[in-house]
Design a protein around this motif. Structure first.
Motif, PDB file in Angstrom:
ATOM      1  N   VAL A  45       0.840  -1.204   0.000  1.00 29.21           N
ATOM      2  CA  VAL A  45       0.000   0.000   0.000  1.00 29.21           C
ATOM      3  C   VAL A  45       0.874   1.253   0.000  1.00 29.21           C
ATOM      4  O   VAL A  45       0.653   2.191  -0.782  1.00 29.21           O
ATOM      5  CB  VAL A  45      -0.975  -0.020   1.198  1.00 29.21           C
ATOM      6  CG1 VAL A  45      -1.676   1.318   1.365  1.00 29.21           C
ATOM      7  CG2 VAL A  45      -2.004  -1.137   1.023  1.00 29.21           C
TER       8      VAL A  45
ATOM      9  N   CYS B 172       2.618   1.759  -3.359  1.00 31.09           N
ATOM     10  CA  CYS B 172       1.740   2.286  -4.404  1.00 31.09           C
ATOM     11  C   CYS B 172       1.586   3.799  -4.263  1.00 31.09           C
ATOM     12  O   CYS B 172       1.681   4.531  -5.251  1.00 31.09           O
ATOM     13  CB  CYS B 172       0.390   1.581  -4.352  1.00 31.09           C
ATOM     14  SG  CYS B 172      -0.638   1.959  -5.775  1.00 31.09           S
TER      15      CYS B 172
ATOM     16  N   PRO C 198      -4.374   4.427  -1.627  1.00 31.88           N
ATOM     17  CA  PRO C 198      -5.015   3.176  -2.055  1.00 31.88           C
ATOM     18  C   PRO C 198      -6.147   2.806  -1.108  1.00 31.88           C
ATOM     19  O   PRO C 198      -5.968   2.809   0.108  1.00 31.88           O
ATOM     20  CB  PRO C 198      -3.877   2.147  -1.981  1.00 31.88           C
ATOM     21  CG  PRO C 198      -2.626   2.962  -2.063  1.00 31.88           C
ATOM     22  CD  PRO C 198      -2.951   4.232  -1.335  1.00 31.88           C
TER      23      PRO C 198
ATOM     24  N   LEU D  29      -7.952  -3.166  -3.200  1.00 30.11           N
ATOM     25  CA  LEU D  29      -7.100  -4.030  -4.014  1.00 30.11           C
ATOM     26  C   LEU D  29      -7.927  -4.516  -5.196  1.00 30.11           C
ATOM     27  O   LEU D  29      -9.012  -5.065  -5.002  1.00 30.11           O
ATOM     28  CB  LEU D  29      -6.607  -5.217  -3.174  1.00 30.11           C
ATOM     29  CG  LEU D  29      -5.766  -6.260  -3.897  1.00 30.11           C
ATOM     30  CD1 LEU D  29      -4.401  -5.674  -4.264  1.00 30.11           C
ATOM     31  CD2 LEU D  29      -5.596  -7.497  -3.014  1.00 30.11           C
TER      32      LEU D  29
ATOM     33  N   PHE E  23      -4.053  -1.506  -7.281  1.00 31.79           N
ATOM     34  CA  PHE E  23      -4.927  -0.809  -6.339  1.00 31.79           C
ATOM     35  C   PHE E  23      -5.757   0.264  -7.032  1.00 31.79           C
ATOM     36  O   PHE E  23      -5.292   0.922  -7.961  1.00 31.79           O
ATOM     37  CB  PHE E  23      -4.094  -0.098  -5.260  1.00 31.79           C
ATOM     38  CG  PHE E  23      -3.310  -1.026  -4.384  1.00 31.79           C
ATOM     39  CD1 PHE E  23      -3.874  -1.573  -3.246  1.00 31.79           C
ATOM     40  CD2 PHE E  23      -1.988  -1.338  -4.693  1.00 31.79           C
ATOM     41  CE1 PHE E  23      -3.144  -2.421  -2.421  1.00 31.79           C
ATOM     42  CE2 PHE E  23      -1.248  -2.188  -3.879  1.00 31.79           C
ATOM     43  CZ  PHE E  23      -1.827  -2.732  -2.738  1.00 31.79           C
TER      44      PHE E  23
ATOM     45  N   VAL F 119      -8.097  -3.572   1.251  1.00 34.98           N
ATOM     46  CA  VAL F 119      -6.630  -3.564   1.338  1.00 34.98           C
ATOM     47  C   VAL F 119      -6.155  -4.346   2.558  1.00 34.98           C
ATOM     48  O   VAL F 119      -5.001  -4.772   2.607  1.00 34.98           O
ATOM     49  CB  VAL F 119      -6.032  -2.140   1.325  1.00 34.98           C
ATOM     50  CG1 VAL F 119      -6.268  -1.468  -0.012  1.00 34.98           C
ATOM     51  CG2 VAL F 119      -6.559  -1.311   2.465  1.00 34.98           C
TER      52      VAL F 119
END
Length: 161
Positions: A48, A51, A65, A68, A92, A147
């Protein structure tokens, strides 16, 4: 000891605004290619966090994010070297935040673009990876997972260990 196969772990963001998706155009050994804002998981970070960092580095936008989309495997042979690589991508969806216009984009990123799904589908030869389109189609189909499915043990992010 025999060589152990280890896939490269990457993260990618699917960012939609007004029916268009934020992509980056980047220089590769095969010429200019389109990709999601994406990159490698670095030591000491969760997928996370990776990203969010990659989106900031490649687009100069904050990103959080929130879902997912999926986990994807892709095998790739480098054109110039013949290296056989496998990538595991965590894709994401999330919330796009502030644009920091003063930030320069990551090395190799030429520009950002907002494209419709049809524009993306129309140029598969320009995609850096077939995962670009697969992630887009899964996103458009409504595929979303929390997530929290991705657990990062504190030992990963602990300093000095």
């Amino acid at each position: 000891m025999p060589h152990r196969w280890k896939p490269n772990v990457t993260v990618a963001a699917l960012i939609e605004r007004d029916g268009r998706f934020l992509l980056v155009e980047e220089e590769t050994t095969d010429g200019l290619k389109l990709n999601n804002p994406a990159g490698h998981l670095d030591p000491g970070e969760s997928p996370v966090a990776a990203c969010a960092r990659e989106v900031l580095e490649e687009t100069a936008h904050d990103f959080v994010p929130t879902a997912l989309i999926g986990v994807y495997l892709n095998r790739f042979t480098k054109t110039r070297t013949g290296d056989d690589l496998t990538y595991m991508r965590f894709a994401f969806a999330g919330t796009l935040g502030t644009h920091h216009g003063w930030r320069s984009l990551d090395a190799g990123i030429v520009r950002t673009l907002w494209l419709t799904p049809d524009e993306i589908r129309a140029c598969p030869e320009r995609h850096r990876s077939p995962l670009l389109l697969q992630c887009l189609e899964d996103y458009l189909a409504g595929q979303r997972f929390p997530v929290s499915l991705i657990h990062t043990d504190p030992s990963v992010t602990a300093q000095g260990q």
